[in-house]
Design an enzyme around this catalytic site. Sequence first.
Site, PDB file in Angstrom:
ATOM      1  N   TYR A 241     -15.377  17.842 -16.459  1.00  0.00           N
ATOM      2  CA  TYR A 241     -15.916  16.486 -16.451  1.00  0.00           C
ATOM      3  C   TYR A 241     -17.065  16.427 -15.426  1.00  0.00           C
ATOM      4  O   TYR A 241     -16.919  16.899 -14.292  1.00  0.00           O
ATOM      5  CB  TYR A 241     -14.789  15.528 -16.071  1.00  0.00           C
TER       6      TYR A 241
ATOM      7  N   ARG B 208       0.838  -1.192   0.000  1.00  0.00           N
ATOM      8  CA  ARG B 208       0.000   0.000   0.000  1.00  0.00           C
ATOM      9  C   ARG B 208       0.883   1.256   0.000  1.00  0.00           C
ATOM     10  O   ARG B 208       0.553   2.268  -0.587  1.00  0.00           O
ATOM     11  CB  ARG B 208      -0.966   0.019   1.195  1.00  0.00           C
TER      12      ARG B 208
ATOM     13  N   ASP C  44      -6.466  19.256 -14.571  1.00  0.00           N
ATOM     14  CA  ASP C  44      -6.809  17.924 -15.066  1.00  0.00           C
ATOM     15  C   ASP C  44      -6.329  17.876 -16.522  1.00  0.00           C
ATOM     16  O   ASP C  44      -6.907  18.520 -17.393  1.00  0.00           O
ATOM     17  CB  ASP C  44      -8.327  17.722 -14.963  1.00  0.00           C
TER      18      ASP C  44
ATOM     19  N   LYS D 224      -8.122   7.108 -19.775  1.00  0.00           N
ATOM     20  CA  LYS D 224      -8.353   7.692 -21.090  1.00  0.00           C
ATOM     21  C   LYS D 224      -7.084   7.560 -21.949  1.00  0.00           C
ATOM     22  O   LYS D 224      -6.671   6.465 -22.220  1.00  0.00           O
ATOM     23  CB  LYS D 224      -8.842   9.128 -20.929  1.00  0.00           C
TER      24      LYS D 224
HETATM   25  C1  LIG Z   1     -13.010  10.232 -17.098  1.00  0.00           C
HETATM   26  C2  LIG Z   1     -12.513  11.495 -16.523  1.00  0.00           C
HETATM   27  C3  LIG Z   1     -12.299  11.624 -15.145  1.00  0.00           C
HETATM   28  C4  LIG Z   1     -12.621  10.512 -14.174  1.00  0.00           C
HETATM   29  O1  LIG Z   1     -11.736   9.442 -14.362  1.00  0.00           O
HETATM   30  P1  LIG Z   1     -12.096   7.893 -14.061  1.00  0.00           P
HETATM   31  O2  LIG Z   1     -10.855   7.193 -14.472  1.00  0.00           O
HETATM   32  O3  LIG Z   1     -13.296   7.549 -14.869  1.00  0.00           O
HETATM   33  O4  LIG Z   1     -12.377   7.793 -12.593  1.00  0.00           O
HETATM   34  C5  LIG Z   1     -11.781  12.827 -14.689  1.00  0.00           C
HETATM   35  N1  LIG Z   1     -11.499  13.842 -15.530  1.00  0.00           N
HETATM   36  C6  LIG Z   1     -11.692  13.756 -16.856  1.00  0.00           C
HETATM   37  C7  LIG Z   1     -11.373  14.903 -17.734  1.00  0.00           C
HETATM   38  C8  LIG Z   1     -12.216  12.581 -17.395  1.00  0.00           C
HETATM   39  O5  LIG Z   1     -12.429  12.494 -18.719  1.00  0.00           O
END
Ligand SMILES: *Cc1c(COP(=O)(O)O)cnc(C)c1O
Length: 370
Positions: A101, A48, A175, A200
């Site tokens: 998002y 962890r 992000d 992604k």
């Molecule tokens: C999909 C997404 C998230 C969340 O990510 P997960 O891997 O689905 O938890 C956060 N920010 C953006 C821009 C996203 O496209």
Amino acid sequence: MTKLDTQLIQGSNRTDDANTGAIVPPLYFSTAFRHPGLGESTGYDYSRVTTPTRALLEDQLAAIEGGSHAFAVSSGMAAIDLVFGTFTKTGDSIIASDDLYGGTFRYFDTRRDRYNIPYRTWNGQNVADLVALLTPTTKLIWLESPSNPTMKIIDIQAVATAVHAVRPDVLIAVDNTFLTPVYQRPLTLGADVVVHSATKYLGGHNDLLAGAVVVQNAALAAQLAAQLTTTGQTLAPFDAWLLLRSLKTLAVRMRTHTANAQYLAAKLTALPGVAKLLYAGVGGMISFYLATGYSVDAFLRGLRVCSFAESLGSVETLVTVPTVQTHHDMPEKQRLALGITPQLIRVSVGLEDQDDLLADLTQAIAGAKA
Ligand SMILES: *Cc1c(COP(=O)(O)O)cnc(C)c1O
């Protein structure tokens, strides 16, 4: 310094401490690590806290984002939670760009309602407006650029310069899921924290849920490490290994995503069924408004190569309807103010042949005319 393409492919190699000469890095599943004696450690104690395969991935993530430390976690939402759990507490407040998002807004709402950490939004355009929103309780500014799904661009460097000039203590988090370090490295533009949904583009194959947090400051990294050890939303070794493998092709994938998206953006705008198209000019994400008189449902049912599905950033082309999927939880009034109408379609352009993609979208749009 090694160039990004070389770093992505070679960065995690030559790490096999058993000297087998293996070209790719080994995968360690062990959760516990033997100690030579009292007060001694190999550097690994319990997984962890840290584990060899995840550590390799974290070094690689830090290197490609221009950071000093990275944390690989179980999803993009886990990455967002790690940043909030580490840096905010009851009584603090945050400012966020207004087109994020959908899950991020849902997360902000729970923090506001359960922990009294309110947020205000900024439209991402005039930096002076953002500075005017700062209050003594502001702890964090949260940005996404280009925005999701309306592709607005934020000048991260201008934000960082203006905000840090008056409030060096306010953290700027970006992000970076949409552009990846191939096209944008927020830490080099003055941001303090970078977050990814590695599900992604970093993962890129629709087979891995993961997230990342990257910083370039040892004090911030120590706080994040302490929080992650406490809460435990770490990425498992196999997933860390798979993500390391995916990263090797990130640069080539991003270049082809961009080429295909540029091609489709230019061609789709000309179709009578497309009222307006939104594209940042780089990366693989485009959005368009299906013209009035065209049925969204018929368009989706008509797709043969592209899939109607809720994700982005993979080799496969995915088509999303933000109103009913990613942004479903946002109040309708707010959605419409942002331009997220029921006719808005988001396309994550994949790596299929660009003419096959164009033909598929064109026939599906034509078939959707009432
Ligand atoms: C999909 C997404 C998230 C969340 O990510 P997960 O891997 O689905 O938890 C956060 N920010 C953006 C821009 C996203 O496209």
